[in-house]
Design an enzyme around this catalytic site. Sequence first.
Site, short mmCIF file in Angstrom:
data_model
loop_
_atom_site.label_atom_id
_atom_site.label_comp_id
_atom_site.label_asym_id
_atom_site.label_seq_id
_atom_site.Cartn_x
_atom_site.Cartn_y
_atom_site.Cartn_z
N GLU A 1 -3.84 -9.55 3.95
CA GLU A 1 -4.62 -9.21 5.15
C GLU A 1 -5.79 -10.17 5.38
OE1 GLU A 1 -3.49 -7.17 2.93
OE2 GLU A 1 -2.75 -5.32 3.81
N GLU B 1 0.83 -1.22 0.00
CA GLU B 1 0.00 0.00 0.00
C GLU B 1 0.86 1.25 0.00
OE1 GLU B 1 -2.26 -1.57 3.35
OE2 GLU B 1 -4.07 -1.27 2.16
N1 T1G Z 1 3.93 -7.58 11.67
C1 T1G Z 1 4.65 -7.99 12.74
N2 T1G Z 1 5.52 -9.03 12.73
C2 T1G Z 1 5.65 -9.69 11.57
C3 T1G Z 1 4.92 -9.34 10.40
C4 T1G Z 1 4.04 -8.23 10.49
N3 T1G Z 1 3.35 -7.80 9.43
N4 T1G Z 1 5.27 -10.21 9.41
C5 T1G Z 1 6.17 -11.05 9.95
N5 T1G Z 1 6.39 -10.74 11.24
C6 T1G Z 1 7.33 -11.41 12.15
C7 T1G Z 1 6.94 -12.85 12.43
O1 T1G Z 1 6.02 -12.89 13.50
C8 T1G Z 1 8.29 -13.43 12.81
O2 T1G Z 1 8.55 -12.96 14.12
C9 T1G Z 1 9.27 -12.70 11.88
O3 T1G Z 1 8.58 -11.49 11.47
C10 T1G Z 1 9.63 -13.49 10.67
O4 T1G Z 1 8.38 -13.89 10.08
C11 T1G Z 1 -2.96 -1.67 6.97
C12 T1G Z 1 -3.48 -3.99 8.09
C13 T1G Z 1 6.60 -11.35 5.47
C14 T1G Z 1 6.28 -13.41 4.07
O5 T1G Z 1 0.11 -10.35 6.69
O6 T1G Z 1 3.56 -13.38 5.57
O7 T1G Z 1 -0.37 -4.50 6.60
O8 T1G Z 1 8.84 -15.21 15.21
O9 T1G Z 1 8.88 -16.34 10.14
O10 T1G Z 1 9.00 -16.93 6.62
O11 T1G Z 1 -3.44 -2.95 5.12
O12 T1G Z 1 6.20 -13.08 7.78
O13 T1G Z 1 10.84 -13.92 14.40
O14 T1G Z 1 9.52 -13.09 16.38
O15 T1G Z 1 6.98 -15.43 8.73
O16 T1G Z 1 10.56 -14.97 5.97
C15 T1G Z 1 -0.09 -7.65 6.39
C16 T1G Z 1 2.66 -11.39 7.31
C17 T1G Z 1 -0.05 -7.08 7.76
C18 T1G Z 1 2.41 -10.43 6.14
C19 T1G Z 1 8.09 -13.29 5.80
N6 T1G Z 1 1.10 -8.43 6.16
N7 T1G Z 1 3.98 -11.92 7.28
O17 T1G Z 1 8.07 -14.72 5.94
O18 T1G Z 1 9.40 -14.95 8.10
S1 T1G Z 1 -1.52 -6.20 8.13
C20 T1G Z 1 1.09 -9.75 6.35
C21 T1G Z 1 4.31 -12.91 6.39
C22 T1G Z 1 -1.39 -4.85 7.11
C23 T1G Z 1 -2.53 -2.86 6.18
C24 T1G Z 1 -2.67 -4.14 6.89
C25 T1G Z 1 5.71 -13.42 6.50
C26 T1G Z 1 6.65 -12.84 5.45
P1 T1G Z 1 9.51 -13.84 15.10
P2 T1G Z 1 8.35 -15.26 9.28
P3 T1G Z 1 9.33 -15.46 6.61
#
Ligand code: T1G
Length: 699
Positions: free
Chosen positions: A125, A105
């Site tokens: 999301e 975004e």
């Molecule tokens: N927020 C906080 N922590 C996150 C995070 C996030 N968005 N994404 C990953 N982490 C942390 C995860 O908990 C882990 O923590 C570490 O990063 C490594 O993650 C307004 C509302 C990006 C593809 O849904 O899909 O934006 O265990 O093991 O395999 O519209 O993480 O090390 O303490 O998964 O390399 C939307 C979610 C958010 C993406 C990387 N975004 N993340 O995969 O590592 S809402 C998502 C993923 C948003 C807006 C909206 C995957 C990854 P720890 P990992 P990975």
Amino acid sequence: MTVEYKVHSNIAVITLNNPPVNGMNYETRKQICASLDQAANDDTVAAVVITGAGKAFSGGADIKEFNTPKMSQEPSLHSVINAVESFEKPVIAAIHTVCMGGGLELALGCHYRIAAPGAQIALPEVKLGLLPGAGGTQRLPRAIGVENALNMIVSGEPVKSEMLAKLSDQKLFDRIASSPETLMEEALTFASHVATIRPLPLIRHLKASHPNADGYFAFARNTVTAMSKHFPAPLKCIDCIEAAVQKKFKEGMDFEREQFIALLMTPESKALRHAFFGERAASKIPDVPESTPVREVKKLAVIGAGTMGGGISMNFLNAGIPVIILETSQEALDRGIATIRKNYESQVKRGKLSQEKYEQRMALLSSTLNYEDLKEADMAIEAVFEELNVKQAVFTKLDAVMKPGAILATNTSTLDVDKIASFTKRPQDVVGTHFFSPANVMKLLEVVRGKQTAKDVLATVMAIAKKIKKTAVVSGVCDGFIGNRMIEQYSRQAGFLLDEGCTPAQVDQAVEKFGFAMGPFRMGDLAGNDIGWAIRKRRATERANMRYSKTADLLCEMGRFGQKTAAGWYDYLPGKRDAIPSKIVTDMIEQHRKNKGLTPRKISDEEIVDRLVYSLVNEGAHILQEGIASKASDIDMVYLTGYGFPLWRGGPMCYADTVGLFNVIQRMKKFQKNPLDDASFWEPAPLLLKLADEGKTLT
Ligand code: T1G
């Protein structure tokens, strides 16, 4: 600092550097705005490039901030994106890899976007029970078309940058770099090239349209309704995308905002976010640092080629790890290998596996009748008959032949791992790896930590679990570990409900309506009622004072073990799995009540669900208190990935928090008053009482 600012001749580069995934938390948002101000006030800067360091451009908003004041503390993500979009100099997003959620975004608010090939682009999301809440549902349809945007937003699945760039008249990417390595150089060149071009292109000025909008959105809603039975987010995503077509940009943004906030407050979204973090937290063991060195496992030995041994072997073959499988007879070996082959062949037939991959996997499988042939293996997993003396024979032999440092794992589901470790001279190398049947399908793996299990053995098994795509949860040694110990109390309650007036079908239907994949009686018929029967008989002495309903034993004494005998709690037509309520069983239960002088009563679905689910919660609280599980989310991951607990409720512990521990305890106290129930059963675990008293939660 989580944002770096550097000027390269006349281009300012803003680099997000908030490991691990450049989540856009408050601090990062604030620093992006500060960097933009710096670039605005520097007359030598003609354009700005925003990029990310490390393994992501940005993984999106920081989910950990959700439902906290920080999430909308200014500058909110909306404000950051507005600041970029209204910036008076061109802002170019340089995307080297993962660009998701709020990260995409942000990029959509930039004037230009250049991506490296292979970058994973997504608005995921919906997988968190949300929708893109910072303009994604309004800008993406304008950038790549309504249908492409809807597919991405409703599925939440990533698409490679070069695929999106190929879409006809897409406005998402202005360039695809030749490689991630040349991306920055190309972005700087591109920035210089567009530095003086005006007006600055804004995605919000594009039109989102569809030649047959009404028909398309009706079709989309029909398609999505089935998959989103318990999840409100997918349909709301469609509403927002439709708003992008029907409303002006600003109105569409307001509509999106309303829908996003509404979803943020739903129990479903809280449950999905809980599961997201729970999955990742499970791989962390409090006293085993992530830096613990792991042992190399290049070859696995599996002892036992039965259902479990075969399924376990497939997990490793699928991950490209050679397996040598051992049995006591050639006939058993041949049968086991034939089953593995048959499983793969059916996957090939269903188009789930290529012929080539099937052959590659089978080529990694060897077999033997001789323990001597196992000595090169780095790990052995025992999957033999669930009797301690059989395990003792196996582990004595493994201890004699396996090389020093080899990991010796047992797939036992009920026996004492410490006892098994004592059969060897290397208890530190012994660990439990409890797979769930079918082992090549079920995601859950309980890693049972013995008193002497070495930390690097645990770290190794957790790393292997990730490699074979299992959700590994560490359990201490106790009867039934985490999952089966809790399901035993659940099953006891199910039996009491039969004594008090329910039929098996009524109990099953009540919990399946709650969301369980399968009720306790259908589950018993599937797994085999004789398994529980054998366990109860084995424990008869130590469990003399634990009350059970006799019905389960009476059923087995009738030889009704379930689907495998075409008769269990239900009747089954030959070769069919459909559970048909059985008059024989109903009569047995009624006779049993008469013998016990029990008068059946009508029991509500609500009482059925509360008694079954809270039996899990209470036992889970004991498990947590005893340190068998290190965190409540681990218990939830066990139930979400191994026992068919409904994902949209987040697991038994998450669900108890949603209901409120005070309310859960009130219900338990009510059940204690039921003379036919087991009052001691409903004594709330001290941890539950403590947390409720302190107004705290389990998760
Ligand atoms: N927020 C906080 N922590 C996150 C995070 C996030 N968005 N994404 C990953 N982490 C942390 C995860 O908990 C882990 O923590 C570490 O990063 C490594 O993650 C307004 C509302 C990006 C593809 O849904 O899909 O934006 O265990 O093991 O395999 O519209 O993480 O090390 O303490 O998964 O390399 C939307 C979610 C958010 C993406 C990387 N975004 N993340 O995969 O590592 S809402 C998502 C993923 C948003 C807006 C909206 C995957 C990854 P720890 P990992 P990975």
